[in-house]
Design an enzyme around this catalytic site. Structure first.
Site, PDB file in Angstrom:
ATOM      1  N   ASN A 104     -20.991  -3.308 -11.321  1.00 34.30           N
ATOM      2  CA  ASN A 104     -20.765  -1.898 -11.017  1.00 34.30           C
ATOM      3  C   ASN A 104     -21.899  -1.080 -11.657  1.00 34.30           C
ATOM      4  O   ASN A 104     -21.981  -1.007 -12.885  1.00 34.30           O
ATOM      5  CB  ASN A 104     -19.398  -1.494 -11.583  1.00 34.30           C
ATOM      6  CG  ASN A 104     -19.053  -0.037 -11.335  1.00 34.30           C
ATOM      7  OD1 ASN A 104     -19.899   0.752 -10.928  1.00 34.30           O
ATOM      8  ND2 ASN A 104     -17.806   0.326 -11.605  1.00 34.30           N
ATOM      9  N   CYS A 146     -18.730   7.629 -11.193  1.00 26.91           N
ATOM     10  CA  CYS A 146     -19.075   6.733 -10.073  1.00 26.91           C
ATOM     11  C   CYS A 146     -19.102   7.451  -8.722  1.00 26.91           C
ATOM     12  O   CYS A 146     -19.643   6.918  -7.760  1.00 26.91           O
ATOM     13  CB  CYS A 146     -18.115   5.561 -10.017  1.00 26.91           C
ATOM     14  SG  CYS A 146     -18.265   4.506 -11.460  1.00 26.91           S
ATOM     15  N   HIS A 197     -18.672   2.421  -3.001  1.00 27.29           N
ATOM     16  CA  HIS A 197     -19.004   2.242  -4.415  1.00 27.29           C
ATOM     17  C   HIS A 197     -18.601   0.815  -4.803  1.00 27.29           C
ATOM     18  O   HIS A 197     -17.502   0.358  -4.494  1.00 27.29           O
ATOM     19  CB  HIS A 197     -18.239   3.270  -5.245  1.00 27.29           C
ATOM     20  CG  HIS A 197     -18.285   3.004  -6.709  1.00 27.29           C
ATOM     21  ND1 HIS A 197     -19.447   2.648  -7.352  1.00 27.29           N
ATOM     22  CD2 HIS A 197     -17.297   3.011  -7.659  1.00 27.29           C
ATOM     23  CE1 HIS A 197     -19.176   2.456  -8.636  1.00 27.29           C
ATOM     24  NE2 HIS A 197     -17.886   2.668  -8.845  1.00 27.29           N
TER      25      HIS A 197
END
Ligand code: ACO
Length: 326
Positions: free
Chosen positions: A283, A113, A253
């Site tokens: 996500n 990520c 993020h």
């Protein structure tokens, strides 16, 4: 070295929407649990014949067009992903070919990520230099295909998507001011796909356990993330000699809305100073920051001259932040 900055942005989300209620049909979960714990309401899912490179190509074409360039002007393609089309060769190479970026260098960065933070920093070091004048940096993921659709602790959290920017030389007073990046490999098992590498090859047993799929210790990631996010923001600002109060927008993020809220509170900043779209997309791992950045610019929330901090954290463990003037 002349400053390198963003001269074009693009994003692409596959059209198929999967709502929390759709997950209720498949695993023992609820819309209320997912929304309360994460803020996620829905996510996008790529069709079975669509690869990470396909999402990346659409976002990239938009970014290249926005930069008023053509694919042959691109000297380097960098892809942040942890859900590549194939384990090898690089998906960046596939993107380079599909786009027609003849003669461009291409490679993947896998920092899960946090990959976007690293990819932008590497890209900015090449952009504007001989042979690599314009660098395409892409974040693209199809996590729906590496998730275990029977594991409710992970499957409801993620979605598919892509974002892209073109980095080129920009005038002084603009562009990437600095990055701060960190890793802690002692935590590599906290988020992993245990099988499919050389440690547990594809033909061995263990597949009944779902070891070919994404696995995560959610609580451990939470504890790590709520410290890593504020730390990375503070460290990058300290590195470039700027104050928190000077930041126009933080693009974090999009892992969990509650992590973003807790981190912003820790920084002493109102939640409005952070852009969020996790509600719509879940996500999207290495794609979440460029998708959010694209949307924030598209909505006019940030524009030329604004100080923006992008911050990400994830598997590795890795975390970091970039600071730039749009
Ligand atoms: N629906 C309903 N119940 C669930 C679900 C679900 N989808 N998933 C887990 N539960 C249950 C658990 O089984 C547990 O039940 P129990 O109390 O009966 O044992 C209960 O909910 C609480 O489970 P926890 O895992 O302790 O829940 P927690 O409060 O920690 O929230 C979450 C889980 C949302 C995953 C949180 O830990 C989190 O956000 N962690 C960070 C994850 C993250 O940000 N990852 C991003 C990085 S990933 C990357 O880099 C690719």
């Amino acid at each position: 070295m002349a400053p390198a900055g963003i001269v074009g942005l693009g994003a692409y989300l596959p059209p198929k929407v999967m709502k929390n209620q759709d997950w209720e049909e498949l695993v023992d979960t609820s819309d209320d649990w997912i929304k309360t714990k994460t803020g996620i309401e829905e996510r996008r899912i790529a069709d079975p014949d669509v690869c990470t490179s396909d999402l990346a190509v659409i976002a990239s074409k938009q970014a290249i067009a926005a930069a008023r360039l053509s694919p042959t002007d691109i000297g380097m393609v960098i892809l942040a992903t942890s859900s590549p089309d194939v384990p090898l060769s690089s998906t960046a190479g596939i993107i380079q070919h599909k786009l027609g970026c003849a003669g461009a260098a291409a490679f993947d960065i896998n920092a899960v990520c946090a990959g976007w933070v690293q990819a932008i920093d590497v890209g900015a070091r090449f952009a504007g230099t001989e042979g690599y004048r314009n660098v395409l940096v892409v974040g693209a993921e199809v996590y729906s295909r590496i998730l275990n659709w029977e594991d409710r602790s992970t499957c409801v959290l993620f979605g598919d998507g892509a974002g892209a920017v073109v980095l080129s030389e920009v005038g002084s007073g603009r562009g990437l001011l600095g990055s701060w990046m960190m890793s802690d490999g002692a935590g590599s098992g906290v988020i992993e796909v245990p099988a499919g590498g050389v440690r547990t090859p594809i033909h061995s047993s263990g597949f009944e356990e779902g070891d070919q799929y994404f696995q995560m210790d959610g609580r451990a990631v939470w504890s790590f993330a709520v410290e890593a996010f504020p730390q990375a923001v503070r460290e990058v600002l300290s590195k470039i000699g700027r104050e928190l109060s000077e930041v126009d927008l933080i693009i974090p993020h999009q892992a969990n809305l509650r992590i973003i809220e807790a981190s912003m509170e820790e920084l002493g900043l109102p939640i409005e100073k952070a852009y969020t779209n996790i509600q719509k997309y879940g996500n999207t791992a290495g794609a979440s920051v460029p998708i959010a950045l694209f949307e924030a610019v598209d909505k006019g929330l940030i524009g030329e001259g604004d100080l923006v901090v992008t911050v990400a954290f994830g598997g590795g463990l890795t975390w970091g932040a970039n600071a730039f003037i749009l």
